[in-house]
Design an enzyme around this catalytic site. Structure first.
Site, short mmCIF file in Angstrom:
data_model
loop_
_atom_site.label_atom_id
_atom_site.label_comp_id
_atom_site.label_asym_id
_atom_site.label_seq_id
_atom_site.Cartn_x
_atom_site.Cartn_y
_atom_site.Cartn_z
N LYS A 90 0.75 -0.55 0.36
CA LYS A 90 0.34 0.59 0.10
C LYS A 90 0.69 1.17 0.09
O LYS A 90 0.01 2.13 -0.44
CB LYS A 90 -0.68 -0.24 0.99
CG LYS A 90 -1.90 -0.95 0.87
CD LYS A 90 -3.21 -0.73 2.46
CE LYS A 90 -4.50 -1.82 1.84
NZ LYS A 90 -3.84 -3.46 2.20
C1 PLP Z 1 -4.46 -4.71 1.68
C2 PLP Z 1 -3.26 -5.29 1.42
C3 PLP Z 1 -3.99 -6.87 0.94
C4 PLP Z 1 -5.82 -6.78 -0.60
O1 PLP Z 1 -5.25 -5.86 -1.15
P1 PLP Z 1 -6.29 -5.89 -1.99
O2 PLP Z 1 -5.91 -4.36 -2.98
O3 PLP Z 1 -7.62 -4.46 -1.12
O4 PLP Z 1 -7.03 -6.80 -2.76
C5 PLP Z 1 -3.76 -7.90 0.97
N1 PLP Z 1 -2.53 -8.05 1.97
C6 PLP Z 1 -1.87 -7.00 2.32
C7 PLP Z 1 -1.22 -7.33 3.36
C8 PLP Z 1 -2.63 -5.46 2.64
O5 PLP Z 1 -2.59 -4.77 3.30
#
Ligand code: PLP
Length: 435
Positions: A107
């Site tokens: 993210k």
């Molecule tokens: C947010 C997140 C996900 C999921 O990703 P999406 O884009 O919501 O499908 C998977 N793994 C981790 C560690 C995350 O922080």
């Protein structure tokens, strides 16, 4: 370029507005009007290019009409202050490590990009007024957004999080920063935090006093840049001489990450197929099997960032595939893993190959181990560093693990938060003091 709503009930808007609004007024998600196919030559020699050049080419395809080349390149390069290496785990299975950013999760890419793009539009606008970004978090989003916006001029960030419901590591990542970041510790749960944020956006008086913006993960400025690392991963596979029949397996919750991969596919990235890996929250797998989408309340698992019962980006997947389950099935298959499966995978992969997976990446790895054919190259997205889930992972491995220096730095910081009730009037009074 314009951005339309997946609900098609409002007119398309310019990029700046799509970024400031986040969600379209008809509650749809914004999509770019054009998804340009990149020339074949670009892919033939992509292995010769570095991450910044690859990402700049991809970014230009989306944002090139709206942001001058020099400014866009700077946004891209400032965002990507870290690499996304591809590591061979064994045989034809590779890990795309997306945890080398400041908060050790993928993210960071979207969070950092959005911060810089928003800051660019604010400067363009010439407005002296500060923009206040408010974001509700159950853990990872708050840290990526707060760190992405840290020190960015003209922007204040207010993170709302549920008291006692995020891990200590997660909490430290957004409560120790100071500067333009404020953490509000809400006496309630995540849904309360989200309700407070939504109420603030709907409050006329507040919106007259402050320029409020959301940094939700559905924002196009967080969502589209995630395509960068799919291209960069392919380039690395090409350098390794294994860029044939490439299969991406994506641990999925809100489906933003995998949808960015589908966009890369539309832009011509030579990917054979995708696998969406779920934990017990498997509405997408069910949709693939039955053709019917039935959202439901999420259940708690040890891969908690994937505990989503109604993935918001499902609307974007439907939009890309014209609501046809047959079309979706041609590109994407699914799989589902229980906590027990996840534990077993983490233990086994460490035992056999010495590679430590986090609970989310474990779903991605297992999705390949179960579905990959011998003539394919499989690459799963390792979405967070295992140390972010220290207790879970250490209990599975039966030993302590090394904590990266970046994470230790956060742990040393002093937590600063403002405690607040889950009552909107209290939140509103507080926001007024920030005007
Ligand atoms: C947010 C997140 C996900 C999921 O990703 P999406 O884009 O919501 O499908 C998977 N793994 C981790 C560690 C995350 O922080």
């Amino acid at each position: 370029m314009k951005y339309y709503s997946t609900n098609h009930k409002t007119s398309p808007v310019a990029l700046a507005e799509a970024v400031k609004k986040g969600l379209a007024p008809d509650k749809g998600l914004y999509m770019p009007e054009k998804i340009a196919r990149l020339p074949e030559k670009f892919f033939e020699n992509i292995g010769d290019l570095n991450f910044h050049d690859i990402a700049t080419t991809v970014a230009t395809a989306f944002f090139g009409e709206d942001i001058p080349a020099g400014d866009l390149k700077k946004i891209v390069c400032d965002t990507l202050s870290f690499d996304t290496p591809v590591v061979n785990v064994h045989d034809n299975i590779f890990s795309l490590e997306l945890f080398h950013g400041p908060t050790l999760a993928f993210k960071d890419v979207g969070g950092r990009f959005m911060a810089r793009m928003l800051s660019y539009f604010i400067r363009q606008n010439g407005s002296r007024r500060k923009v206040t970004v408010i974001v509700a978090t159950s853990g990872d989003t708050g840290s990526a957004v707060a760190n992405g916006f840290l020190g960015v001029e003209g922007i204040d960030v207010i993170v709302l999080y549920p008291e006692g419901k995020v891990s200590e590591i997660q909490e430290k990542q957004f409560t120790t920063l100071g500067r333009n970041i404020t953490a509000l510790e809400i006496a309630g749960n995540f849904d309360d935090c989200q309700r407070l944020v939504k109420s603030a956006f709907m409050d006329k008086e507040l919106n007259g006093m402050l320029t409020l913006t959301s940094a939700n993960s559905i924002n196009v400025a967080r969502f589209l840049p995630q395509a960068f690392y799919y291209f960069n991963a392919f380039a690395q596979l090409q350098r390794k001489g294994v860029a044939k029949n490439v299969v991406f397996c994506v641990p999925s919750g809100n489906f933003g990450n995998i949808t960015a991969g589908l966009i890369a596919l539309k832009m011509g990235l030579p990917v054979k197929r995708f696998i969406a890996a779920n934990n017990r929250n498997d509405v997408f797998l069910e949709y693939l099997q039955t053709g019917v989408y039935t959202p439901r309340a999420s259940v708690q698992t040890i891969a908690n960032a994937m505990d989503v019962g109604d993935p918001s980006n499902f609307a974007r997947v439907m939009d890309l595939y014209g609501n046809s389950v047959e079309a979706v099935r041609k590109d994407i298959s699914g799989c589902r893993y229980t906590d027990e499966d996840i534990r077993q995978t983490i233990a086994e992969v460490y035992d056999k190959y010495g590679y430590i997976l986090d609970p989310h990446g474990a779903c991605g790895y297992q999705g390949l181990a179960d579905n990959l054919r011998p003539d394919e190259t499989g690459i799963f997205l390792e979405t967070a560093h295992p140390a972010k889930f220290k207790d879970t992972v250490e209990s599975i491995l039966g030993k302590d693990m090394e904590i990266p220096a970046k994470l230790q730095e956060f742990m040393k910081g002093e937590k600063k938060s403002i405690r607040m009730s889950a009552d909107f009037e209290d939140f509103k009074d507080y926001l007024k003091t920030r005007a």
